[in-house]
Motif scaffolding. Structure first.
Motif, PDB file in Angstrom:
ATOM      1  N   LEU A  68       0.461  -1.328   0.099  1.00 40.77           N
ATOM      2  CA  LEU A  68       0.025   0.292  -0.397  1.00 40.77           C
ATOM      3  C   LEU A  68       0.870   1.450  -0.130  1.00 40.77           C
ATOM      4  CD1 LEU A  68      -2.999  -1.008   2.561  1.00 40.77           C
ATOM      5  CD2 LEU A  68      -2.741  -1.134   0.029  1.00 40.77           C
ATOM      6  N   GLY A  69       1.824   1.279   1.103  1.00 37.44           N
ATOM      7  CA  GLY A  69       2.427   2.466   0.809  1.00 37.44           C
ATOM      8  C   GLY A  69       3.349   2.995  -0.176  1.00 37.44           C
ATOM      9  N   LEU A  70       4.004   1.954  -1.283  1.00 39.63           N
ATOM     10  CA  LEU A  70       4.959   2.114  -1.805  1.00 39.63           C
ATOM     11  C   LEU A  70       4.499   2.217  -3.044  1.00 39.63           C
ATOM     12  CD1 LEU A  70       7.469  -0.866  -1.455  1.00 39.63           C
ATOM     13  CD2 LEU A  70       7.882   1.226  -1.032  1.00 39.63           C
ATOM     14  N   LEU A  82       6.036   4.339   6.586  1.00 39.57           N
ATOM     15  CA  LEU A  82       5.917   2.564   6.708  1.00 39.57           C
ATOM     16  C   LEU A  82       6.712   2.014   7.697  1.00 39.57           C
ATOM     17  CD1 LEU A  82       7.694   3.152   3.694  1.00 39.57           C
ATOM     18  CD2 LEU A  82       5.535   1.410   3.630  1.00 39.57           C
ATOM     19  N   VAL A  83       5.218   1.502   9.268  1.00 41.22           N
ATOM     20  CA  VAL A  83       5.396   1.660  10.620  1.00 41.22           C
ATOM     21  C   VAL A  83       5.040  -0.201  10.020  1.00 41.22           C
ATOM     22  CG1 VAL A  83       5.058   1.284  12.565  1.00 41.22           C
ATOM     23  CG2 VAL A  83       4.921   3.438  10.790  1.00 41.22           C
ATOM     24  N   LEU A  97      12.829   0.445  -1.265  1.00 38.98           N
ATOM     25  CA  LEU A  97      13.076   2.222  -0.722  1.00 38.98           C
ATOM     26  C   LEU A  97      14.619   2.422  -1.969  1.00 38.98           C
ATOM     27  CD1 LEU A  97      11.076   3.215   2.236  1.00 38.98           C
ATOM     28  CD2 LEU A  97      10.840   3.580   0.185  1.00 38.98           C
ATOM     29  N   GLU A  98      15.617   1.887  -1.553  1.00 34.48           N
ATOM     30  CA  GLU A  98      16.526   1.906  -1.905  1.00 34.48           C
ATOM     31  C   GLU A  98      16.565   1.983  -3.505  1.00 34.48           C
ATOM     32  OE1 GLU A  98      21.343   0.600  -0.749  1.00 34.48           O
ATOM     33  OE2 GLU A  98      20.166   1.239   0.552  1.00 34.48           O
ATOM     34  N   GLY A 105       9.657   8.016   0.989  1.00 34.51           N
ATOM     35  CA  GLY A 105       9.428   7.077   1.721  1.00 34.51           C
ATOM     36  C   GLY A 105      10.350   6.901   3.352  1.00 34.51           C
ATOM     37  N   LYS A 106       9.809   6.737   4.340  1.00 29.92           N
ATOM     38  CA  LYS A 106      10.708   6.349   5.692  1.00 29.92           C
ATOM     39  C   LYS A 106      10.195   5.170   6.354  1.00 29.92           C
ATOM     40  CE  LYS A 106       9.075   8.928   9.025  1.00 29.92           C
ATOM     41  NZ  LYS A 106       9.714  10.560   9.925  1.00 29.92           N
ATOM     42  N   VAL A 107      10.915   4.361   6.520  1.00 22.14           N
ATOM     43  CA  VAL A 107      10.418   2.723   7.601  1.00 22.14           C
ATOM     44  C   VAL A 107      10.964   3.685   8.619  1.00 22.14           C
ATOM     45  CG1 VAL A 107      10.901   0.430   7.774  1.00 22.14           C
ATOM     46  CG2 VAL A 107      11.308   1.697   5.689  1.00 22.14           C
ATOM     47  N   ILE A 108      10.131   2.606   9.865  1.00 19.96           N
ATOM     48  CA  ILE A 108      10.172   2.727  10.894  1.00 19.96           C
ATOM     49  C   ILE A 108       9.724   1.504  11.706  1.00 19.96           C
ATOM     50  CG2 ILE A 108       9.810   4.105  13.382  1.00 19.96           C
ATOM     51  CD1 ILE A 108       8.540   5.985  11.765  1.00 19.96           C
TER      52      ILE A 108
END
Length: 196
Positions: A68-70, A82-83, A97-98, A105-108
């Motif tokens: 969903l986020g991507l 993105l959690v 993301l890379e 995009g930020k991953v937590i």
């Protein structure tokens, strides 16, 4: 052995279905409870969201495969958080993301409820995806935490994916916009409404 490994690798892929990365295939790990939103459901959801995505700040809770986020990033969201609790899934989200070359995009890596309980120190989110592992029945505590913590912009869109028999109540200011079913899955899109 090689054939089954290859089949498993192909099974653990999502395909971005629209936007700048349309057709790109991305991998995700074998993680218990990780169930990417299917292509048909995603296509419907993002058709509903199309007018609201450009420049939107999005929050993908229980991000898992990042389906969903991507997809939201591909279709013009300005940023997506993105959690995801699982270490392996979080690492793969960062790797994807890379691969896509995305800085938005930020991953937590965190437990969603614990993270939401901290409250939102930043600007509120315009679009939020709530799609937890069905077996954990977390819809109600997540909905309550989103409402209490300053997470939602005044006219935010909130997507909730659940089992058909899952039970939850939404706040009075969440207006149901669309509601569909696919097999044993229910998916609903709400908007925060000023009028009550």
């Amino acid at each position: 052995m090689k054939a089954s490994a290859k089949a498993n690798k192909q099974a653990n892929q999502i395909r971005i279905i629209g936007g700048q990365w349309r057709g790109r295939k991305l991998h995700f790990p074998d993680v218990e409870g990780l169930r990417p939103t299917g292509d048909r459901v995603r296509e419907t959801l993002f058709n509903w969201l199309m007018p609201h995505l450009p420049e939107a700040r999005c929050l993908d809770l229980f991000a898992g495969s990042g389906a969903l986020g991507l997809e939201a990033l591909s279709r013009g969201a300005s940023e997506v958080t993105l959690v995801e609790r699982d270490r392996q899934a979080s690492a793969q989200l960062r790797a994807n993301l890379e691969v896509l070359g995305s800085q938005q995009g930020k991953v937590i890596q965190a437990d969603v409820l614990g993270w939401l309980a901290l409250g939102n120190p930043d600007a509120p989110y315009d679009v939020v995806f709530v799609d937890p592992p069905f077996s954990l029945t977390l819809w109600q505590p997540v909905i309550d935490a989103l409402s209490a913590g300053g997470w939602l912009a005044p006219e935010a869109a909130i997507y909730v994916e659940s089992g058909r028999r899952s039970d939850y109540q939404v706040p009075a200011d969440w207006a149901l916009h669309r509601d569909k079913h696919a097999g044993q899955v229910s998916y609903r899109l709400y908007f925060i409404s000023e009028a009550q």
